[in-house]
Design an enzyme around this catalytic site. Structure first.
Site, PDB file in Angstrom:
ATOM      1  CD  GLU A   1      -1.929   0.829   2.841  1.00  0.00           C
ATOM      2  OE1 GLU A   1      -3.074   2.302   2.779  1.00  0.00           O
ATOM      3  OE2 GLU A   1      -1.821   0.283   3.902  1.00  0.00           O
TER       4      GLU A   1
ATOM      5  CE  LYS B   1      -7.242   1.164   3.791  1.00  0.00           C
ATOM      6  NZ  LYS B   1      -6.435   1.802   5.048  1.00  0.00           N
TER       7      LYS B   1
ATOM      8  CB  CYS C   1      -3.842  -1.720   5.307  1.00  0.00           C
ATOM      9  SG  CYS C   1      -3.022  -0.849   6.465  1.00  0.00           S
TER      10      CYS C   1
END
Length: 270
Positions: free
Chosen positions: A40, A106, A142
């Site tokens: 990321e 995301k 994440c």
């Protein structure tokens, strides 16, 4: 399939970060990998302005990554930032390479441990899977790792491997949580989990990783990238410093694991 995990330390400079992508992609190809995964925020490290460098998927930074993938004949997964709504950006994973082009925004934003990602980032809306060389991959970023539903949704859509790219925040217990979560998500989904995080800046004398339980600080990475089997066993575990790891994955192991542990088939919806 041979997969490389490129645990790098991004800086504020997107051009310098492209040099890292070029270097590690070349090294991955030389090691025989067909796909290389970057963390990321490969485009620019957190803690720096994102709005000014965000660009569409056909912009110059993404195009340069595409050219690197084409030059080396290898698929590349890398975290970047694309324009979002209301002046915010999207935290995007770019997937590009021979015969493959995909992206994932995301879904779960990191509004936790004193950091408020949603102030600057616009959430994605749906899971994404892609096929490459006969293997189906799911994508996650994440904080997504704390939400099993995304991983099982990817698996139910056919994913045999879940790629998880991160810039994990430091803090008390955070390394242990990361290790636990990546293994748990492999078990939940009975997929391989390829978890690639930003290395810890302190490992190269660049100052310690930011502590994400201090309000307002940016998660800059702790390392500890890992590749986990569908039954939760670590195949590869990295330390804190920048490193390239290469591992061979056999998709047949996914089918074997699902025969032994049919959690996807046995799941009940409430």
């Amino acid at each position: 399939m041979r997969i490389a995990v490129a645990q790098i330390i991004s800086s504020a400079d997107p051009a310098a970060n492209l040099d890292l992508v070029r270097d590690y992609t070349g090294r991955a190809k030389a090691a025989g990998a067909g796909l290389v995964v970057f963390p990321e925020a490969t485009m620019r490290a957190f803690g720096n302005s994102l709005r000014g460098i965000a660009e569409p998927l056909d912009g110059p930074w993404a195009t340069a990554v595409r050219d690197i993938a084409r030059e080396h004949g290898i698929a590349v997964v890398a975290g970047m930032f694309t324009p979002g709504k209301d002046g915010r950006v999207r935290n995007t994973l770019l997937v590009t390479g021979p015969g493959v082009e995909a992206s994932y925004d995301k879904v779960h934003l990191f509004d936790a441990f004193g950091f408020t990602e949603s102030e600057t980032v616009d959430a994605g809306e749906a899971p994404v899977t892609f096929e490459y060389n006969g293997t189906v991959f799911g994508l996650a970023t994440c904080y997504d790792v704390r939400f099993p539903g995304l991983f099982t949704a990817n698996a139910n859509a056919g994913a045999q491997v879940t790629i998880l790219c991160a810039s994990w925040g430091a803090g008390p217990g955070k390394s242990e949580q990361w290790d636990l979560l990546v293994r748990a998500r492999a078990l939940d989904s009975t997929t391989f989990v390829v978890a690639c995080g930003q290395a810890d800046p302190a490992s190269v004398g660049a100052g310690g990783a930011e502590t994400s339980d201090t309000p307002g600080t940016a998660p800059t990475g702790i390392g500890h990238s890992a590749v986990i089997t569908p039954l939760g066993a670590p195949l590869v575990t990295l330390g804190a410093e920048p490193e390239l790891a290469v591992v061979d994955l056999d998709p047949a192991e996914v089918a074997q694991a699902r025969r032994k542990l049919p959690v996807l088939a046995n799941a009940r919806r409430f």
